[in-house]
Design a protein around this motif. Structure first.
Motif, PDB file in Angstrom:
ATOM      1  N   VAL A 139       0.887  -1.156   0.000  1.00 36.75           N
ATOM      2  CA  VAL A 139       0.000   0.000   0.000  1.00 36.75           C
ATOM      3  C   VAL A 139       0.925   1.206   0.000  1.00 36.75           C
ATOM      4  CG1 VAL A 139      -1.751   1.295   1.289  1.00 36.75           C
ATOM      5  CG2 VAL A 139      -1.785  -1.217   1.309  1.00 36.75           C
ATOM      6  N   TYR A 140       0.677   2.158  -0.885  1.00 35.10           N
ATOM      7  CA  TYR A 140       1.577   3.312  -0.961  1.00 35.10           C
ATOM      8  C   TYR A 140       0.840   4.499  -1.566  1.00 35.10           C
ATOM      9  CZ  TYR A 140       2.429   3.411  -6.010  1.00 35.10           C
ATOM     10  OH  TYR A 140       2.288   3.569  -7.363  1.00 35.10           O
TER      11      TYR A 140
ATOM     12  N   ARG B 275      -6.200  10.121   2.373  1.00 33.66           N
ATOM     13  CA  ARG B 275      -5.134   9.244   1.877  1.00 33.66           C
ATOM     14  C   ARG B 275      -4.502   8.476   3.035  1.00 33.66           C
ATOM     15  NH1 ARG B 275       0.412  11.620  -0.824  1.00 33.66           N
ATOM     16  NH2 ARG B 275       0.491  10.193  -2.585  1.00 33.66           N
ATOM     17  N   LYS B 276      -4.092   9.213   4.072  1.00 28.33           N
ATOM     18  CA  LYS B 276      -3.417   8.575   5.202  1.00 28.33           C
ATOM     19  C   LYS B 276      -4.338   7.621   5.948  1.00 28.33           C
ATOM     20  CE  LYS B 276      -2.099  12.524   6.726  1.00 28.33           C
ATOM     21  NZ  LYS B 276      -1.551  13.577   7.595  1.00 28.33           N
ATOM     22  N   ALA B 277      -5.592   8.026   6.111  1.00 22.15           N
ATOM     23  CA  ALA B 277      -6.540   7.160   6.818  1.00 22.15           C
ATOM     24  C   ALA B 277      -6.772   5.860   6.054  1.00 22.15           C
ATOM     25  CB  ALA B 277      -7.859   7.898   7.037  1.00 22.15           C
ATOM     26  N   LEU B 278      -6.936   5.941   4.745  1.00 19.06           N
ATOM     27  CA  LEU B 278      -7.166   4.731   3.959  1.00 19.06           C
ATOM     28  C   LEU B 278      -5.920   3.849   3.924  1.00 19.06           C
ATOM     29  CD1 LEU B 278      -9.015   2.998   2.238  1.00 19.06           C
ATOM     30  CD2 LEU B 278      -8.394   4.409   0.247  1.00 19.06           C
ATOM     31  N   MET B 279      -4.749   4.456   3.753  1.00 14.68           N
ATOM     32  CA  MET B 279      -3.520   3.651   3.754  1.00 14.68           C
ATOM     33  C   MET B 279      -3.360   2.929   5.086  1.00 14.68           C
ATOM     34  SD  MET B 279      -0.699   5.713   1.421  1.00 14.68           S
ATOM     35  CE  MET B 279      -0.294   6.896   2.653  1.00 14.68           C
ATOM     36  N   ALA B 280      -3.652   3.606   6.188  1.00  6.66           N
ATOM     37  CA  ALA B 280      -3.536   2.977   7.504  1.00  6.66           C
ATOM     38  C   ALA B 280      -4.545   1.844   7.665  1.00  6.66           C
ATOM     39  CB  ALA B 280      -3.726   4.023   8.601  1.00  6.66           C
TER      40      ALA B 280
END
Length: 192
Positions: A36-37, A89-94
């Motif tokens: 995931v990136y 973005r950060k929430a979904l990647m996490a």
């Protein structure tokens, strides 16, 4: 299993950064670990994603719409998710990831790493957070973090939560064997 990799949309000054990003991508695919990136096709981000794809691994890119053109969204991904904001973005990647690795990068890379590490410190998740310290890139940061501990702004146990390794094999081994400690974030008055 999936690991989130934070890294620069630039390749950096030294070719060794891209070499390690590619090496990490190959290792993830060979271990059947999804990537995931941040969804870009350029820099260390693109090198890692391309390497995972070259070996048949899973890649999920997550990029905000406003960055899709600036960071050159990786249109060769089978799973590219366009979101509204950096927060999304950060929430979904996490949410999609079982752990986090930061390669060399700039402010965005550092901000992403520090946010997920803070979440771990606060007990919001028990996922590993790690730095791939390519060519000593993070030596200065590691020294500074030790200084933060010395000055009693960070507990040693929370400092130890951040895995720092100089090579892909030892980094992945440490990430895969990571077990979070159950500790409180708050430093008591008597500890200062």
């Amino acid at each position: 299993m999936r690991l989130c990799v934070f890294s620069g949309s630039s390749p950096g000054r030294l070719p060794v950064y891209s070499e390690f990003a590619t090496q990490l991508g190959y290792a993830l695919a060979e271990a059947n670990i999804g990537l995931v990136y941040g969804g870009a096709s350029v820099g260390l981000m693109g090198a890692t994603a391309d390497a995972v794809q070259a070996r048949g691994g899973e890649v999920i890119g997550v990029i905000p719409g406003f960055l899709a053109e600036k960071e050159v969204a990786h249109m060769g991904l089978s799973d590219l998710r366009i979101v509204d904001s950096m927060h999304d973005r950060k929430a979904l990647m996490a949410e999609l990831s079982d752990g986090f690795i930061a390669l060399p990068g700039g402010l965005g890379t550092l901000e992403e790493l520090f946010e997920v590490w803070t979440w771990a410190q606060l007990g919001q998740h028990v996922k590993p957070c790690a730095l791939l310290n390519i060519n000593g890139f993070y030596d200065g940061l590691s020294s500074f973090l030790d200084h933060v501990v010395d000055e009693a702004f960070l507990k040693p146990v929370h400092r130890q939560m951040l895995i720092v390794k100089p090579d892909v094999d030892s980094l992945l081994a440490s990430v895969l064997s990571y077990r979070a400690q159950n500790v409180t974030k708050w430093i008591k008055r008597e500890e200062t």
